[in-house]
Design an enzyme around this catalytic site. Sequence first.
Site, PDB file in Angstrom:
ATOM      1  N   GLU A  48       0.825  -1.205   0.000  1.00  0.00           N
ATOM      2  CA  GLU A  48       0.000   0.000   0.000  1.00  0.00           C
ATOM      3  C   GLU A  48       0.865   1.264   0.000  1.00  0.00           C
ATOM      4  OE1 GLU A  48      -3.066   0.427  -0.590  1.00  0.00           O
ATOM      5  OE2 GLU A  48      -3.664  -1.671  -0.573  1.00  0.00           O
ATOM      6  N   TYR A  98      -6.361   6.808   3.908  1.00  0.00           N
ATOM      7  CA  TYR A  98      -6.589   5.756   2.917  1.00  0.00           C
ATOM      8  C   TYR A  98      -5.792   4.507   3.268  1.00  0.00           C
ATOM      9  CZ  TYR A  98      -5.640   2.706  -0.910  1.00  0.00           C
ATOM     10  OH  TYR A  98      -5.459   1.567  -1.632  1.00  0.00           O
ATOM     11  N   ASP A 128      -9.548   5.017  -2.956  1.00  0.00           N
ATOM     12  CA  ASP A 128      -8.441   5.537  -3.756  1.00  0.00           C
ATOM     13  C   ASP A 128      -9.013   6.134  -5.037  1.00  0.00           C
ATOM     14  OD1 ASP A 128      -9.114   3.386  -5.353  1.00  0.00           O
ATOM     15  OD2 ASP A 128      -7.116   2.475  -5.348  1.00  0.00           O
TER      16      ASP A 128
END
Length: 362
Positions: free
Chosen positions: A49, A132, A150
């Site tokens: 990520e 996020y 996203d």
Amino acid sequence: MVAVQPRTQYSGDIAKLLLAHYDRHARALPWRSPPGTPPPDPYRVWLSEVMLQQTTVAAVFGYFEKFTKLWPDFAALAAADDADVMAAWAGLGYYSRARNLLKCARAVVAEHGGQLPKTSVELGKLPGIGPYTAAAIGAIAFGERAAVVDANVERVVARLFAVETPLPAAKPEIRAAVEAITPADRPGDFAQAMMDLGASLCSVRAPQCLLCPLQSHCAAHAAGIAEQLPQKLAKKAKPQRVGMAWWIEREGADGREIWLVRRPPHGMLGGMRALPDDGWKAREDGDSQPPFPADWRYLEGEVAHVFTHFSLSLRIAVTAAPVDESCLPDGEWWPLKRLDSAGLPTLFSKAAKLAIRAMYQD
């Protein structure tokens, strides 16, 4: 704007349809577990990520493989030398991510026994983990029901509910919609299914609505405006900066050597090895003043590079090492034949290639 009230009424149908599609068409990625199986190693989820922030999946594959071989867990990464990690990250861009990667790994080891906390709230307290990333790790690694939003998810949801408010003003509305349709069961798979849908069928241009599992619920498709969404405010033109890089070389014991400096630990390209430059910044041009008086040869051509907030045109000048090397900026001699191993950021890698072509390959 098309009414979006059905998002709650049909939220279960949306999740069911999307997860069924994901079970058949999920992308096979090295940091994922197959649909419906136990979640992947949280370290691999976190690493992927961070690497995927503002970067494409294709660009990340090689870096992810390299990092997981060199540093397979938080303890290994926390113990790594900063320079080695920055060198391994070179070329992936947004180098503050690499610095925060180290900070986060060391915080996880020092404060959490080498294991990530399991909620997005606690995850968000770690260095380099924003809302996020915290939500994505919480959902994918720990099964937390969290809204993961996203750019791909923004596009899917803006179309699904015909959100015509331009981005970024539409972000709260889109997030509320994602929270409403995220299921309690398999939230990690749901988040990844939304990402996959946005990366494939629900593409920026020419979305393949006829193949989309959510077509029957998509307000933008029904209104014939899918490709127009999400709307975005026009971006301001990036300022253009100019600068110089200085190529200083000598004949060493094992061939040609190039003088490299280490950029300051904070700021642009912080902590990276680089060619000396003339002090260009995001808000000002370089001063064009070489680091010491010499017979500088200014090469034809320039390197163009785009940063987040500005564009840079970089010229290169070359000279031989001075007799008195005390006038050199702080740095080290690096063998030209091993320059690829120096971990130069993309900008200076481009500059090196230009210099090498001009001096050795013409």
